[in-house]
Write a protein that holds these residues in place. Sequence first.
Motif, PDB file in Angstrom:
ATOM      1  N   TYR A 134      -3.190  -3.658  -4.651  1.00 38.76           N
ATOM      2  CA  TYR A 134      -2.757  -3.047  -5.907  1.00 38.76           C
ATOM      3  C   TYR A 134      -3.909  -2.266  -6.547  1.00 38.76           C
ATOM      4  O   TYR A 134      -3.730  -1.122  -7.006  1.00 38.76           O
ATOM      5  CB  TYR A 134      -2.259  -4.134  -6.853  1.00 38.76           C
ATOM      6  CG  TYR A 134      -2.024  -3.666  -8.276  1.00 38.76           C
ATOM      7  CD1 TYR A 134      -0.868  -2.981  -8.622  1.00 38.76           C
ATOM      8  CD2 TYR A 134      -2.970  -3.915  -9.267  1.00 38.76           C
ATOM      9  CE1 TYR A 134      -0.651  -2.546  -9.927  1.00 38.76           C
ATOM     10  CE2 TYR A 134      -2.762  -3.491 -10.568  1.00 38.76           C
ATOM     11  CZ  TYR A 134      -1.609  -2.807 -10.896  1.00 38.76           C
ATOM     12  OH  TYR A 134      -1.410  -2.384 -12.187  1.00 38.76           O
ATOM     13  N   HIS A 162      -4.588   0.901  -4.082  1.00 40.07           N
ATOM     14  CA  HIS A 162      -3.525   1.883  -3.897  1.00 40.07           C
ATOM     15  C   HIS A 162      -2.917   2.358  -5.216  1.00 40.07           C
ATOM     16  O   HIS A 162      -2.584   3.541  -5.359  1.00 40.07           O
ATOM     17  CB  HIS A 162      -2.422   1.304  -3.013  1.00 40.07           C
ATOM     18  CG  HIS A 162      -2.881   1.021  -1.618  1.00 40.07           C
ATOM     19  ND1 HIS A 162      -2.137   0.280  -0.719  1.00 40.07           N
ATOM     20  CD2 HIS A 162      -4.015   1.386  -0.947  1.00 40.07           C
ATOM     21  CE1 HIS A 162      -2.793   0.199   0.432  1.00 40.07           C
ATOM     22  NE2 HIS A 162      -3.932   0.858   0.315  1.00 40.07           N
ATOM     23  N   GLU A 163      -2.749   1.429  -6.172  1.00 38.21           N
ATOM     24  CA  GLU A 163      -2.098   1.796  -7.432  1.00 38.21           C
ATOM     25  C   GLU A 163      -3.099   2.275  -8.481  1.00 38.21           C
ATOM     26  O   GLU A 163      -2.803   3.174  -9.263  1.00 38.21           O
ATOM     27  CB  GLU A 163      -1.318   0.600  -7.975  1.00 38.21           C
ATOM     28  CG  GLU A 163      -0.401   0.912  -9.134  1.00 38.21           C
ATOM     29  CD  GLU A 163       0.891   1.601  -8.701  1.00 38.21           C
ATOM     30  OE1 GLU A 163       1.493   2.271  -9.545  1.00 38.21           O
ATOM     31  OE2 GLU A 163       1.282   1.460  -7.523  1.00 38.21           O
ATOM     32  N   ARG A 164      -4.297   1.641  -8.482  1.00 41.10           N
ATOM     33  CA  ARG A 164      -5.283   1.940  -9.515  1.00 41.10           C
ATOM     34  C   ARG A 164      -6.441   2.800  -9.041  1.00 41.10           C
ATOM     35  O   ARG A 164      -7.260   3.235  -9.840  1.00 41.10           O
ATOM     36  CB  ARG A 164      -5.803   0.632 -10.132  1.00 41.10           C
ATOM     37  CG  ARG A 164      -4.748  -0.132 -10.931  1.00 41.10           C
ATOM     38  CD  ARG A 164      -4.211   0.731 -12.048  1.00 41.10           C
ATOM     39  NE  ARG A 164      -3.275   0.024 -12.924  1.00 41.10           N
ATOM     40  CZ  ARG A 164      -2.662   0.587 -13.954  1.00 41.10           C
ATOM     41  NH1 ARG A 164      -2.874   1.877 -14.224  1.00 41.10           N
ATOM     42  NH2 ARG A 164      -1.825  -0.093 -14.700  1.00 41.10           N
ATOM     43  N   VAL A 176       7.092  -2.363  -2.792  1.00 39.55           N
ATOM     44  CA  VAL A 176       6.129  -1.320  -2.417  1.00 39.55           C
ATOM     45  C   VAL A 176       6.732  -0.394  -1.359  1.00 39.55           C
ATOM     46  O   VAL A 176       6.577   0.830  -1.416  1.00 39.55           O
ATOM     47  CB  VAL A 176       4.818  -1.952  -1.924  1.00 39.55           C
ATOM     48  CG1 VAL A 176       3.857  -0.879  -1.398  1.00 39.55           C
ATOM     49  CG2 VAL A 176       4.151  -2.747  -3.041  1.00 39.55           C
ATOM     50  N   HIS A 226       5.178   2.105  -4.990  1.00 44.67           N
ATOM     51  CA  HIS A 226       4.355   1.650  -6.115  1.00 44.67           C
ATOM     52  C   HIS A 226       4.517   0.143  -6.302  1.00 44.67           C
ATOM     53  O   HIS A 226       5.456  -0.464  -5.789  1.00 44.67           O
ATOM     54  CB  HIS A 226       4.726   2.385  -7.402  1.00 44.67           C
ATOM     55  CG  HIS A 226       4.433   3.847  -7.364  1.00 44.67           C
ATOM     56  ND1 HIS A 226       3.179   4.370  -7.570  1.00 44.67           N
ATOM     57  CD2 HIS A 226       5.255   4.910  -7.134  1.00 44.67           C
ATOM     58  CE1 HIS A 226       3.226   5.691  -7.476  1.00 44.67           C
ATOM     59  NE2 HIS A 226       4.477   6.046  -7.200  1.00 44.67           N
ATOM     60  N   TYR A 227       3.593  -0.418  -7.092  1.00 43.69           N
ATOM     61  CA  TYR A 227       3.585  -1.860  -7.344  1.00 43.69           C
ATOM     62  C   TYR A 227       4.147  -2.198  -8.725  1.00 43.69           C
ATOM     63  O   TYR A 227       4.281  -3.368  -9.070  1.00 43.69           O
ATOM     64  CB  TYR A 227       2.155  -2.401  -7.262  1.00 43.69           C
ATOM     65  CG  TYR A 227       1.531  -2.291  -5.891  1.00 43.69           C
ATOM     66  CD1 TYR A 227       1.385  -3.408  -5.079  1.00 43.69           C
ATOM     67  CD2 TYR A 227       1.064  -1.067  -5.414  1.00 43.69           C
ATOM     68  CE1 TYR A 227       0.799  -3.318  -3.824  1.00 43.69           C
ATOM     69  CE2 TYR A 227       0.479  -0.958  -4.160  1.00 43.69           C
ATOM     70  CZ  TYR A 227       0.355  -2.082  -3.372  1.00 43.69           C
ATOM     71  OH  TYR A 227      -0.222  -1.981  -2.125  1.00 43.69           O
ATOM     72  N   THR A 228       4.459  -1.184  -9.514  1.00 45.80           N
ATOM     73  CA  THR A 228       4.813  -1.389 -10.918  1.00 45.80           C
ATOM     74  C   THR A 228       5.969  -2.368 -11.093  1.00 45.80           C
ATOM     75  O   THR A 228       5.887  -3.318 -11.885  1.00 45.80           O
ATOM     76  CB  THR A 228       5.180  -0.044 -11.568  1.00 45.80           C
ATOM     77  OG1 THR A 228       4.091   0.867 -11.395  1.00 45.80           O
ATOM     78  CG2 THR A 228       5.457  -0.222 -13.046  1.00 45.80           C
TER      79      THR A 228
END
Length: 448
Positions: free
Chosen positions: A270, A273-275, A402, A407-409
């Motif tokens: 997370y 990849h997301e941040r 995912v 996304h992980y949101t």
Amino acid sequence: MTTLPVTPSTALVKMTNIRWRIMFLVFVILTLNYLDRVNISIAAPLIQKEFGFSPVQLGVIFSAFTWGNVLGQLPGGALSSVFGAKRMYVIAIVCWSALLAATSLATSVTTFVIFRVVFGFFEGMCWPVASTVGATWFPKSERSRAMSLQANGMVVGLAIAPPFVTYFMMQYGWRGAFLVSAGLSLIWLIFWIYTMNDRPDKHPNINNAELKHIADGQVISAEDAANEQPLSFMEAIKVVIKKPSLYAACLSNGALVWTLYTYTSWLPLYLQHERGFTITKTGFIAMLPFLFSMITIPCGGIVSDWLYKRTGNLKLAKNLPIMSGLFAGGVMMIPAALAEDPMTGVFLLSIGYSLIMFILGPQWAIPPDVGGKKAAGYACALVQIISHIPGIIAPIFMGYIVQATGHYTAGVVTAGVVAMLGALLFPILYRGEKDHYSEPQKVCNIKL
């Protein structure tokens, strides 16, 4: 009367502290236990890149550990009673170190899953064996402190794992990091074999003063011994399954476990990849939720105890910290997931996680209340097994999120919603049946 044999002594001698040396070693191995179990999530970016695993496949690999971990706990407790804690730790650690090292040979989802299930089985033995050490080496007046020391190994292991594994992974690759982790546990065995003895009266370095201290604190009357004899399995099950508070404990711990296994499985991926953090930065930033939890976990128990002593209301002393911890932590997940600034998101995520961990102390005081003297162990076991079903589902669920959205949101928000639902439903089921404060020896160890 039940006592340990003590050799009379005519002189006042300063008491040795062999029991605390042994419990410190238990703390260290629990630290290594949690470091070993989460290193795969830290190495996941490199593993995924090398083998091309999909998010769902990674979720299955992450989940596999929990399957074995749950299965290993009951055998660990039973076998430690037969073979002793010293021998069982040797068996468990040699086996889990071998499985951890063997994981470096895995090349497919199937082989990763097999290694992780068996690895989890032997790691699952760690908690019940630690309980055997506490019961054998400590008087009742010190057991809560002793078991709190070893339980802190969980948080310390989760906190130091990200920078530790990241460093060795950058130096020697993910396989090298696994081998180093396995080697540390084997080195620990040298100190364990030298220090531990299953019988305090047989330890070569203990003195009479410490033996007497342990023995005096374990004395019980024949009447109390008869009253504390556990029920048979079926008798105990009939007692505990009728009580709604058992399911309240399963619910609250299940909500916690969903968040715990979501974080311990997916946090490094997370963050990258997301941040957008680098692998090196991830190794340090991933410490934050667990560092914050070092503060909130003991605070939960302190607040619950204070509320009970102040009000005498057991339901309030459990409802308030568990509801507030789960609900506040769950709410915090939503802005954490939606925050545009990466560090703001991580900070809010860390606060949310640590607030949910706040419930650990009051949460694990409930099963002994439900079971009472004769069925506390069965109540603890049922809560442990049932509440870990979310720990099997959560990593796979995040994998599907995912893979479907990129996304992980939604996965982070879902963890928050699960926590909030747990907070709202808990007081509906919790009854506050039995006052465990009158039986301080009957507290349930935190097993995660």
